[in-house]
Design a protein around this motif. Structure first.
Motif, short mmCIF file in Angstrom:
data_model
loop_
_atom_site.label_atom_id
_atom_site.label_comp_id
_atom_site.label_asym_id
_atom_site.label_seq_id
_atom_site.Cartn_x
_atom_site.Cartn_y
_atom_site.Cartn_z
N ILE A 195 55.52 -25.03 13.97
CA ILE A 195 55.12 -26.39 14.19
C ILE A 195 53.63 -26.39 13.63
CG2 ILE A 195 54.82 -27.45 16.08
CD1 ILE A 195 57.71 -26.56 15.73
N ARG A 207 53.44 -21.53 16.06
CA ARG A 207 52.33 -22.89 16.02
C ARG A 207 50.94 -21.85 15.23
NH1 ARG A 207 49.18 -24.34 21.33
NH2 ARG A 207 48.07 -26.08 20.67
N TRP A 242 52.22 -31.66 20.85
CA TRP A 242 52.79 -30.06 21.57
C TRP A 242 53.70 -29.84 22.52
CZ3 TRP A 242 53.83 -25.86 18.90
CH2 TRP A 242 53.88 -24.82 19.56
N GLN A 243 53.39 -31.13 23.94
CA GLN A 243 53.91 -29.81 25.19
C GLN A 243 55.16 -30.83 25.41
OE1 GLN A 243 52.61 -28.40 27.49
NE2 GLN A 243 51.19 -28.55 26.40
N GLN A 270 49.55 -29.99 16.23
CA GLN A 270 49.51 -31.52 16.98
C GLN A 270 49.15 -31.92 17.38
OE1 GLN A 270 52.27 -32.33 15.66
NE2 GLN A 270 54.34 -31.32 14.39
#
Length: 437
Positions: A198, A222, A206-207, A201
């Motif tokens: 990922i 991440r 992100w959540q 963000q």
């Protein structure tokens, strides 16, 4: 009547509505079942996100090829011709082979030729791509989502690794009106136990991604926590991640500061592919970053004045483009050729770009979704003192060139439809000049 020849098959594909969107996987799954599930015959790297998907795919594909793999690459939309969407080992599919693959799919799933067509253009193209990659015996496929992820036709693959590039506002009529909702749709590509790489963000995005990943037990890597790509004073880059650590002296073939993020995400995905048995040595990753190609993104063609093409077509993409222009062309006077489709959020793009331009040349696009320049001429005139609404793309490009001095920059942006059409013209002209010399 169903097509009988490869040429007729190409016409069949072209006859499907390229703007038709029907989210859902049932139709594609039915077609793939009829074909014996070609998507299960090779591993995949599946890439979703709003911006940066194509560049990330280009970096990853080049590295996988450098590692000796036979690589299928499926992307959309195309710039100049549909063949670009179906690549094996860096080569576009030929008309003859594409027509033959379409005939093979229709022979096994004749329902696809019914009226009305059960599959959209993108769905049918995705099925053909997966069938083609299986017939070509690729060792891995790099698959870019069309839009979203959860209900995207490409979400029928079983990936070794998934990737989500930066999420921002686009296709809101299908994905939702909040960043959280859009990210949730993108995160629909995540799979149980499959590593997810990922990019950095916004917190809401992100959540939303974590809410999808956690119940699936999908390991999340991440950016800036688990991996990073740092610029060095000598212009090279250093990558730090779980396996390639550190990887120094890297160079990026694709231009613009934002490509650092795309390259970082690609490297992290390659590490995870390597960890899952698809060998990608660090040196192959190095070669891939230095050799990747992705036309129409900060691509400079011609000179005096230079013409720069970039497919920015949403506010986040335009923000990245403007930062890249500051880095690559500081102080250069801009003349914009701008075209947009009617369902895009043009306001923020125009407000970011037009005040920086000496002249703006609005053009229609070769698309049923094109927004006529006259429809937003008044908006443009409020942002730049020298704005023209042209009747054709050729007129707009000629107008921008006529206004530009030799050291100025003609920037073509706003839509990939625009970039594809201009690029085809410029490449044809370049070819003619080379033949005469």
């Amino acid at each position: 009547m169903p097509p009988r020849t490869p040429q007729e098959a190409l016409g069949f594909l072209a006859g499907l509505n390229p703007s038709g969107i029907k989210l859902g996987l049932e139709r594609v799954r039915e077609a793939l079942a009829a074909l014996g599930h070609p998507e299960r015959r090779f591993p995949s790297l599946h890439v979703a996100g709003t911006n940066g998907k194509g560049s990330t795919c280009a970096f990853a594909t080049a590295a996988l090829r450098a590692a000796g793999h036979r690589v299928g690459l499926y992307t959309s939309p195309h710039l100049s011709c549909v063949n670009e969407r179906f690549q094996v080992d860096g080569a576009d599919i030929s008309d003859e082979v594409l027509g033959q693959r379409i005939l093979e799919v229709l022979a096994r799933y004749p329902e696809a030729a019914h009226t009305p067509a059960p599959l959209t253009y993108f769905e049918f193209a995705t099925v053909v791509a997966l069938w083609h990659f299986a017939q070509e015996a690729v060792s891995v496929a790099v698959m870019e989502t069309g839009l979203g992820g959860r209900l995207d036709a490409t979400n029928t693959v079983s990936p070794l690794v998934t990737v989500i590039t930066p999420v921002s506002f686009d296709h809101m009529e299908y994905l939702g009106n909040t960043l959280e909702a859009i990210a949730g749709e993108k995160a629909g590509i995540l799979k149980p136990g499959v590593p997810a790489v990922i990019s950095a963000q916004e917190p809401e995005a992100w959540q939303a991604i974590l809410r999808r990943a956690d119940p699936l037990g999908a390991p999340v890597l991440r950016e800036d926590r688990d991996f990073s790509l740092e610029a060095q004073p000598d212009g090279t880059f250093t990558y730090r991640g779980p396996r390639y650590r550190p990887l120094e002296g890297l160079s990026l073939a694709l231009r613009g500061p934002h490509q650092r993020q795309n390259a970082a995400v690609a490297l992290a995905a390659l590490e995870q592919l390597d960890a899952r048995g698809l060998a990608v040595p660090a040196e192959a990753a190095r070669v891939g970053l230095a050799s990747a190609r992705w036309p129409g993104r900060l691509e400079e063609l011609g000179s005096r004045p230079a013409v720069v093409l970039d497919g920015a077509h949403n506010p986040a993409g335009m923000k990245v483009l403007l930062a890249s222009l500051d880095a690559l062309y500081p102080g250069r006077v801009l003349h914009a050729v701008f075209g947009v489709v009617g369902d895009k959020d043009r306001g923020p793009m125009m407000r970011g770009l037009f005040p920086r331009c000496a002249s703006v040349h609005l053009t229609p696009l070769d698309s049923p979704r094109s927004l006529a320049p006259e429809r937003y001429l008044h908006e443009a005139q409020a942002l730049c003192g020298d704005v023209y609404a042209h009747a054709s793309l050729d007129d707009a490009l000629a107008g921008a060139r006529a206004h530009a001095q030799a050291e100025d920059l003609v920037l073509c942006t706003g839509s990939l439809f625009l970039i594809g059409a201009i690029r085809s013209r410029l490449m044809r002209n370049l070819g003619a000049i080379q033949r005469q010399s």
